[in-house]
Design a protein around this motif. Sequence first.
Motif, PDB file in Angstrom:
ATOM      1  N   ALA A  76       0.821  -1.211   0.000  1.00  0.00           N
ATOM      2  CA  ALA A  76       0.000   0.000   0.000  1.00  0.00           C
ATOM      3  C   ALA A  76       0.858   1.265   0.000  1.00  0.00           C
ATOM      4  CB  ALA A  76      -0.934   0.001   1.206  1.00  0.00           C
ATOM      5  N   ALA A  77       2.014   1.190   0.659  1.00  0.00           N
ATOM      6  CA  ALA A  77       2.898   2.357   0.718  1.00  0.00           C
ATOM      7  C   ALA A  77       3.891   2.404  -0.437  1.00  0.00           C
ATOM      8  CB  ALA A  77       3.661   2.360   2.048  1.00  0.00           C
ATOM      9  N   GLU A  78       4.271   1.241  -0.964  1.00  0.00           N
ATOM     10  CA  GLU A  78       5.243   1.174  -2.073  1.00  0.00           C
ATOM     11  C   GLU A  78       5.043  -0.156  -2.802  1.00  0.00           C
ATOM     12  OE1 GLU A  78       7.360   1.438  -4.886  1.00  0.00           O
ATOM     13  OE2 GLU A  78       7.733   3.181  -3.622  1.00  0.00           O
ATOM     14  N   PRO A  79       4.418  -0.136  -4.001  1.00  0.00           N
ATOM     15  CA  PRO A  79       4.078  -1.397  -4.679  1.00  0.00           C
ATOM     16  C   PRO A  79       5.281  -2.230  -5.106  1.00  0.00           C
ATOM     17  CG  PRO A  79       2.813   0.455  -5.564  1.00  0.00           C
ATOM     18  CD  PRO A  79       3.885   1.042  -4.693  1.00  0.00           C
ATOM     19  N   ASP A  80       6.404  -1.608  -5.393  1.00  0.00           N
ATOM     20  CA  ASP A  80       7.550  -2.318  -5.952  1.00  0.00           C
ATOM     21  C   ASP A  80       8.448  -2.867  -4.839  1.00  0.00           C
ATOM     22  OD1 ASP A  80       9.486  -3.126  -7.941  1.00  0.00           O
ATOM     23  OD2 ASP A  80      10.687  -1.432  -7.268  1.00  0.00           O
ATOM     24  N   PRO A  81       8.749  -4.176  -4.825  1.00  0.00           N
ATOM     25  CA  PRO A  81       9.603  -4.733  -3.775  1.00  0.00           C
ATOM     26  C   PRO A  81      10.960  -4.051  -3.685  1.00  0.00           C
ATOM     27  CG  PRO A  81       8.512  -6.506  -4.956  1.00  0.00           C
ATOM     28  CD  PRO A  81       8.213  -5.246  -5.705  1.00  0.00           C
ATOM     29  N   ALA A  82      11.572  -3.762  -4.846  1.00  0.00           N
ATOM     30  CA  ALA A  82      12.861  -3.069  -4.817  1.00  0.00           C
ATOM     31  C   ALA A  82      12.708  -1.659  -4.280  1.00  0.00           C
ATOM     32  CB  ALA A  82      13.459  -3.031  -6.227  1.00  0.00           C
ATOM     33  N   GLY A  83      11.583  -1.029  -4.585  1.00  0.00           N
ATOM     34  CA  GLY A  83      11.321   0.308  -4.055  1.00  0.00           C
ATOM     35  C   GLY A  83      11.164   0.307  -2.556  1.00  0.00           C
ATOM     36  N   ARG A  84      10.539  -0.745  -2.007  1.00  0.00           N
ATOM     37  CA  ARG A  84      10.397  -0.838  -0.548  1.00  0.00           C
ATOM     38  C   ARG A  84      11.769  -0.940   0.118  1.00  0.00           C
ATOM     39  NH1 ARG A  84       5.924  -3.917  -2.103  1.00  0.00           N
ATOM     40  NH2 ARG A  84       6.827  -5.950  -1.700  1.00  0.00           N
TER      41      ARG A  84
ATOM     42  N   PHE B 118       3.849 -11.051   4.906  1.00  0.00           N
ATOM     43  CA  PHE B 118       4.461 -12.189   4.230  1.00  0.00           C
ATOM     44  C   PHE B 118       3.571 -12.772   3.140  1.00  0.00           C
ATOM     45  CE2 PHE B 118       7.891 -11.706   6.982  1.00  0.00           C
ATOM     46  CZ  PHE B 118       8.912 -12.553   6.581  1.00  0.00           C
ATOM     47  N   ALA B 119       2.424 -12.147   2.885  1.00  0.00           N
ATOM     48  CA  ALA B 119       1.633 -12.502   1.710  1.00  0.00           C
ATOM     49  C   ALA B 119       2.081 -11.714   0.490  1.00  0.00           C
ATOM     50  CB  ALA B 119       0.149 -12.233   1.978  1.00  0.00           C
ATOM     51  N   GLU B 120       3.021 -10.780   0.675  1.00  0.00           N
ATOM     52  CA  GLU B 120       3.488  -9.934  -0.415  1.00  0.00           C
ATOM     53  C   GLU B 120       4.888 -10.344  -0.861  1.00  0.00           C
ATOM     54  OE1 GLU B 120       0.977  -6.020   1.157  1.00  0.00           O
ATOM     55  OE2 GLU B 120       3.172  -5.912   0.983  1.00  0.00           O
ATOM     56  N   PRO B 121       5.237 -10.099  -2.129  1.00  0.00           N
ATOM     57  CA  PRO B 121       6.572 -10.490  -2.616  1.00  0.00           C
ATOM     58  C   PRO B 121       7.671  -9.680  -1.953  1.00  0.00           C
ATOM     59  CG  PRO B 121       5.427  -9.139  -4.243  1.00  0.00           C
ATOM     60  CD  PRO B 121       4.417  -9.471  -3.185  1.00  0.00           C
ATOM     61  N   GLY B 122       8.824 -10.324  -1.799  1.00  0.00           N
ATOM     62  CA  GLY B 122       9.987  -9.638  -1.257  1.00  0.00           C
ATOM     63  C   GLY B 122      10.004  -9.499   0.249  1.00  0.00           C
ATOM     64  N   ALA B 123       9.104 -10.196   0.958  1.00  0.00           N
ATOM     65  CA  ALA B 123       8.992 -10.010   2.404  1.00  0.00           C
ATOM     66  C   ALA B 123      10.258 -10.437   3.134  1.00  0.00           C
ATOM     67  CB  ALA B 123       7.795 -10.794   2.937  1.00  0.00           C
ATOM     68  N   ALA B 124      10.844 -11.564   2.768  1.00  0.00           N
ATOM     69  CA  ALA B 124      12.019 -12.062   3.484  1.00  0.00           C
ATOM     70  C   ALA B 124      13.191 -11.091   3.364  1.00  0.00           C
ATOM     71  CB  ALA B 124      12.410 -13.436   2.951  1.00  0.00           C
ATOM     72  N   GLU B 125      13.435 -10.593   2.164  1.00  0.00           N
ATOM     73  CA  GLU B 125      14.542  -9.653   1.974  1.00  0.00           C
ATOM     74  C   GLU B 125      14.268  -8.342   2.701  1.00  0.00           C
ATOM     75  OE1 GLU B 125      17.396  -7.932  -1.621  1.00  0.00           O
ATOM     76  OE2 GLU B 125      15.498  -8.926  -2.095  1.00  0.00           O
ATOM     77  N   LEU B 126      13.016  -7.884   2.663  1.00  0.00           N
ATOM     78  CA  LEU B 126      12.659  -6.657   3.361  1.00  0.00           C
ATOM     79  C   LEU B 126      12.853  -6.814   4.868  1.00  0.00           C
ATOM     80  CD1 LEU B 126      11.460  -3.795   3.284  1.00  0.00           C
ATOM     81  CD2 LEU B 126       9.182  -4.843   3.350  1.00  0.00           C
ATOM     82  N   GLY B 127      12.441  -7.965   5.397  1.00  0.00           N
ATOM     83  CA  GLY B 127      12.628  -8.213   6.822  1.00  0.00           C
ATOM     84  C   GLY B 127      14.093  -8.192   7.223  1.00  0.00           C
TER      85      GLY B 127
ATOM     86  N   LEU C  84       2.470 -18.278   5.600  1.00  0.00           N
ATOM     87  CA  LEU C  84       3.054 -18.896   6.792  1.00  0.00           C
ATOM     88  C   LEU C  84       4.287 -19.707   6.411  1.00  0.00           C
ATOM     89  CD1 LEU C  84       2.916 -19.353   9.820  1.00  0.00           C
ATOM     90  CD2 LEU C  84       1.354 -21.268   9.403  1.00  0.00           C
ATOM     91  N   ALA C  85       4.226 -20.403   5.268  1.00  0.00           N
ATOM     92  CA  ALA C  85       5.383 -21.174   4.818  1.00  0.00           C
ATOM     93  C   ALA C  85       6.567 -20.251   4.524  1.00  0.00           C
ATOM     94  CB  ALA C  85       5.019 -21.986   3.571  1.00  0.00           C
ATOM     95  N   ARG C  86       6.292 -19.082   3.936  1.00  0.00           N
ATOM     96  CA  ARG C  86       7.373 -18.125   3.671  1.00  0.00           C
ATOM     97  C   ARG C  86       8.002 -17.646   4.971  1.00  0.00           C
ATOM     98  NH1 ARG C  86       3.700 -14.878   0.121  1.00  0.00           N
ATOM     99  NH2 ARG C  86       3.632 -15.985  -1.862  1.00  0.00           N
ATOM    100  N   PHE C  87       7.155 -17.399   5.966  1.00  0.00           N
ATOM    101  CA  PHE C  87       7.692 -16.971   7.257  1.00  0.00           C
ATOM    102  C   PHE C  87       8.569 -18.051   7.868  1.00  0.00           C
ATOM    103  CE2 PHE C  87       7.218 -17.042  11.901  1.00  0.00           C
ATOM    104  CZ  PHE C  87       7.892 -15.868  12.213  1.00  0.00           C
ATOM    105  N   LEU C  88       8.114 -19.292   7.828  1.00  0.00           N
ATOM    106  CA  LEU C  88       8.887 -20.387   8.408  1.00  0.00           C
ATOM    107  C   LEU C  88      10.199 -20.590   7.652  1.00  0.00           C
ATOM    108  CD1 LEU C  88       6.016 -22.944   9.082  1.00  0.00           C
ATOM    109  CD2 LEU C  88       7.286 -21.605  10.765  1.00  0.00           C
ATOM    110  N   ALA C  89      10.172 -20.401   6.335  1.00  0.00           N
ATOM    111  CA  ALA C  89      11.396 -20.567   5.542  1.00  0.00           C
ATOM    112  C   ALA C  89      12.371 -19.420   5.759  1.00  0.00           C
ATOM    113  CB  ALA C  89      11.046 -20.664   4.058  1.00  0.00           C
ATOM    114  N   TRP C  90      11.857 -18.282   6.199  1.00  0.00           N
ATOM    115  CA  TRP C  90      12.697 -17.098   6.393  1.00  0.00           C
ATOM    116  C   TRP C  90      13.750 -17.350   7.462  1.00  0.00           C
ATOM    117  CZ3 TRP C  90      11.272 -12.373   9.715  1.00  0.00           C
ATOM    118  CH2 TRP C  90      12.209 -11.357   9.520  1.00  0.00           C
ATOM    119  N   ALA C  91      13.345 -17.951   8.578  1.00  0.00           N
ATOM    120  CA  ALA C  91      14.262 -18.309   9.672  1.00  0.00           C
ATOM    121  C   ALA C  91      15.225 -17.170   9.999  1.00  0.00           C
ATOM    122  CB  ALA C  91      15.049 -19.570   9.302  1.00  0.00           C
ATOM    123  N   PRO C  92      14.705 -16.034  10.463  1.00  0.00           N
ATOM    124  CA  PRO C  92      15.588 -14.905  10.757  1.00  0.00           C
ATOM    125  C   PRO C  92      16.579 -15.235  11.859  1.00  0.00           C
ATOM    126  CG  PRO C  92      13.434 -14.565  11.746  1.00  0.00           C
ATOM    127  CD  PRO C  92      13.326 -15.787  10.878  1.00  0.00           C
ATOM    128  N   PRO C  93      17.788 -14.719  11.767  1.00  0.00           N
ATOM    129  CA  PRO C  93      18.799 -15.033  12.778  1.00  0.00           C
ATOM    130  C   PRO C  93      18.542 -14.349  14.116  1.00  0.00           C
ATOM    131  CG  PRO C  93      19.646 -13.423  11.234  1.00  0.00           C
ATOM    132  CD  PRO C  93      18.320 -13.861  10.700  1.00  0.00           C
TER     133      PRO C  93
END
Length: 267
Positions: A96-104, A122-131, A156-165
């Motif tokens: 809603a604030a920035e449609p483009d993942p690279a722009g975010r 995490f329903a949006e593209p680029g969530a793991a890299e943004l996080g 939810l699967a994307r969140f689980l795969a993210w495994a933030p340190p």
Amino acid sequence: MSGARGGLRDGLRGALLQVALNGSRGAAEGAAVPLSPGDLARSALEAVAAGAGEVLVHPRTPCGRESLSPRVVGPLLEEMRGAGVRVPLTVPAGVAAEPDPAGRLERVRSWTVLPDRAVVPFAEPGAAELGRALLARGVAVDAVVPLGGGAGPEPLARFLAWAPPERGRVRLVAELAEADPALVAGLRWLPPVPVVLYGREAAAWPVLRLAARCGAGARIGVAQVLRLPDGRPARSNAELVAAAREVREAEGAGPAGGGATATAGSR
């Protein structure tokens, strides 16, 4: 004792209450919606006085568009902190604030004034890299995952795969389409991160009650719902927070505010 209260309290513990000041609401949706930075700061102060332990605010340009620009985010955060808002401040970092993942990514890396937390859907593209980019900047992450209402398992699967340190700086925020304990039951088997539950419109108050029964953190505010539990229009975010405190205490969750947030994965 209900199944939600008995089964989930073993894995979800806490009493955080976050107020969502504005969301996607505009002036046409009533006087309860704060618009200007000054109005948002006053609304935040009133909501904190009513019992909110955190504030979620959507930064907007003067024409009302959501934005991640440092020229919008920074002045709003400075206005709120200068007005005396001393609880953690969260901003969204989504489409809603920035449609483009690279722009975010570019936007959050250019922030000169940092929020305490940022919402990453995490329903949006680029969530793991943004996080990861937010964590690298010292901003904690609220990973939003929709549950129910046709939402598939992918977020939810994307969140689980993210495994933030840095799991100590990550929360799982589950948006529930309805107050179904079965939607929450599996969360106690996830990695040990804090959990906040919320719903929108007709689901807002039932989900808040479920969160109280589960011992989870919760979110309320005009961003989620414009009416009180009895159906009357809410006059302010503070009125919604005060009503949420009453609901939570009636459900046995204890005082609302900034207590330890519920944790998934602990038993």
